[in-house]
Design a protein around this motif. Structure first.
Motif, short mmCIF file in Angstrom:
data_model
loop_
_atom_site.label_atom_id
_atom_site.label_comp_id
_atom_site.label_asym_id
_atom_site.label_seq_id
_atom_site.Cartn_x
_atom_site.Cartn_y
_atom_site.Cartn_z
N ILE A 121 0.85 -1.19 0.00
CA ILE A 121 0.00 0.00 0.00
C ILE A 121 0.88 1.24 0.00
O ILE A 121 1.82 1.35 0.80
CB ILE A 121 -0.95 -0.01 1.22
N ASP A 122 0.58 2.19 -0.91
CA ASP A 122 1.40 3.40 -1.01
C ASP A 122 0.90 4.48 -0.04
O ASP A 122 -0.04 4.28 0.71
CB ASP A 122 1.46 3.91 -2.45
N ARG A 155 -3.42 3.50 -1.85
CA ARG A 155 -3.68 2.61 -2.97
C ARG A 155 -2.93 1.29 -2.75
O ARG A 155 -1.76 1.31 -2.39
CB ARG A 155 -3.19 3.20 -4.29
N GLU A 156 -3.61 0.20 -2.99
CA GLU A 156 -2.96 -1.10 -2.90
C GLU A 156 -2.49 -1.51 -4.29
O GLU A 156 -3.25 -1.44 -5.25
CB GLU A 156 -3.89 -2.16 -2.33
N ALA A 162 17.29 2.24 -0.63
CA ALA A 162 17.45 1.95 0.80
C ALA A 162 16.64 2.91 1.66
O ALA A 162 16.29 2.59 2.79
CB ALA A 162 18.93 2.02 1.18
N ASP A 163 16.31 4.08 1.12
CA ASP A 163 15.44 5.03 1.82
C ASP A 163 14.04 4.42 1.90
O ASP A 163 13.52 3.95 0.88
CB ASP A 163 15.40 6.34 1.03
N PRO A 164 13.40 4.41 3.06
CA PRO A 164 12.07 3.78 3.15
C PRO A 164 10.99 4.47 2.32
O PRO A 164 9.98 3.86 1.99
CB PRO A 164 11.73 3.84 4.64
N GLU A 165 11.19 5.72 1.97
CA GLU A 165 10.21 6.45 1.14
C GLU A 165 10.51 6.24 -0.33
O GLU A 165 11.67 6.25 -0.75
CB GLU A 165 10.26 7.95 1.46
N LEU A 166 9.49 6.07 -1.12
CA LEU A 166 9.65 5.97 -2.57
C LEU A 166 9.91 7.35 -3.15
O LEU A 166 9.43 8.36 -2.63
CB LEU A 166 8.38 5.43 -3.22
N THR A 167 10.63 7.41 -4.25
CA THR A 167 10.78 8.62 -5.04
C THR A 167 9.88 8.47 -6.25
O THR A 167 10.05 7.54 -7.04
CB THR A 167 12.25 8.80 -5.50
N TRP A 168 8.89 9.35 -6.36
CA TRP A 168 7.95 9.31 -7.49
C TRP A 168 8.49 10.21 -8.59
O TRP A 168 8.82 11.37 -8.35
CB TRP A 168 6.57 9.76 -7.04
N LEU A 169 8.60 9.68 -9.80
CA LEU A 169 9.15 10.43 -10.93
C LEU A 169 8.04 11.00 -11.80
O LEU A 169 7.18 10.25 -12.26
CB LEU A 169 10.04 9.54 -11.80
N ASP A 170 8.09 12.30 -12.03
CA ASP A 170 7.10 12.88 -12.94
C ASP A 170 7.54 12.59 -14.37
O ASP A 170 8.72 12.31 -14.62
CB ASP A 170 6.90 14.38 -12.68
N THR A 228 -8.06 -0.23 -9.22
CA THR A 228 -8.76 0.63 -10.18
C THR A 228 -8.18 0.52 -11.59
O THR A 228 -8.64 1.18 -12.51
CB THR A 228 -8.71 2.10 -9.74
N GLY A 229 -7.12 -0.28 -11.76
CA GLY A 229 -6.52 -0.47 -13.08
C GLY A 229 -5.33 0.43 -13.37
O GLY A 229 -4.75 0.36 -14.45
N ALA A 230 -4.95 1.29 -12.42
CA ALA A 230 -3.76 2.13 -12.63
C ALA A 230 -2.53 1.23 -12.73
O ALA A 230 -2.47 0.17 -12.13
CB ALA A 230 -3.60 3.11 -11.47
N ARG A 231 -1.56 1.67 -13.50
CA ARG A 231 -0.34 0.92 -13.71
C ARG A 231 0.84 1.66 -13.09
O ARG A 231 0.95 2.88 -13.22
CB ARG A 231 -0.10 0.73 -15.20
N LEU A 232 1.72 0.92 -12.43
CA LEU A 232 2.91 1.48 -11.79
C LEU A 232 4.13 0.66 -12.19
O LEU A 232 4.09 -0.57 -12.15
CB LEU A 232 2.76 1.44 -10.28
N VAL A 233 5.20 1.35 -12.55
CA VAL A 233 6.49 0.71 -12.75
C VAL A 233 7.33 1.05 -11.52
O VAL A 233 7.51 2.22 -11.19
CB VAL A 233 7.20 1.21 -14.03
N LEU A 234 7.81 0.02 -10.84
CA LEU A 234 8.65 0.19 -9.66
C LEU A 234 10.09 -0.16 -10.03
O LEU A 234 10.38 -1.29 -10.43
CB LEU A 234 8.16 -0.72 -8.52
#
Length: 105
Positions: A13-14, A18-19, A49-57, A94-100
């Protein structure tokens, strides 16, 4: 990698509640990953290694990919760097797509 890493889980979960559920295959090859990362309709996050994600625009993705990820995707014959990356695809209910993009040392 331990179970603390999102990329090792089947779902997580972000920060917005969102799951995300893992898509198959487990890891993407570099050519496929690049195509999804550069697509504006796909969300992209970097796990380190940082517990927070970096979201790229979308505007930052081409430079990030070219400077940091290209030629360093695990499973590709070209990887010969200290830092490499695994790239996985996720979907929300909801069908959203994420690349991690996961940094591996």
């Amino acid at each position: 990698m331990t179970e603390l890493w999102r990329s090792s889980r089947e779902s997580w979960i972000d920060h917005q509640g969102r799951e995300w559920f893992r898509s198959k295959p487990r890891w993407l090859p570099e050519r496929d990953a690049r195509r999804f990362v550069l697509r504006g309709s796909t969300l992209v996050a970097v796990e380190s290694a940082d517990p927070e994600l970096t979201w790229l625009d979308p505007a930052a993705r081409p430079g990030f990919w070219a400077e940091r990820v290209a030629g360093r995707v695990e499973g590709e014959a070209t990887v010969q760097h200290e830092l490499s990356y695994g790239v996985s695809m996720w979907r929300s209910a909801t069908g959203a797509r994420l690349v991690l993009i996961t940094e591996h040392c």
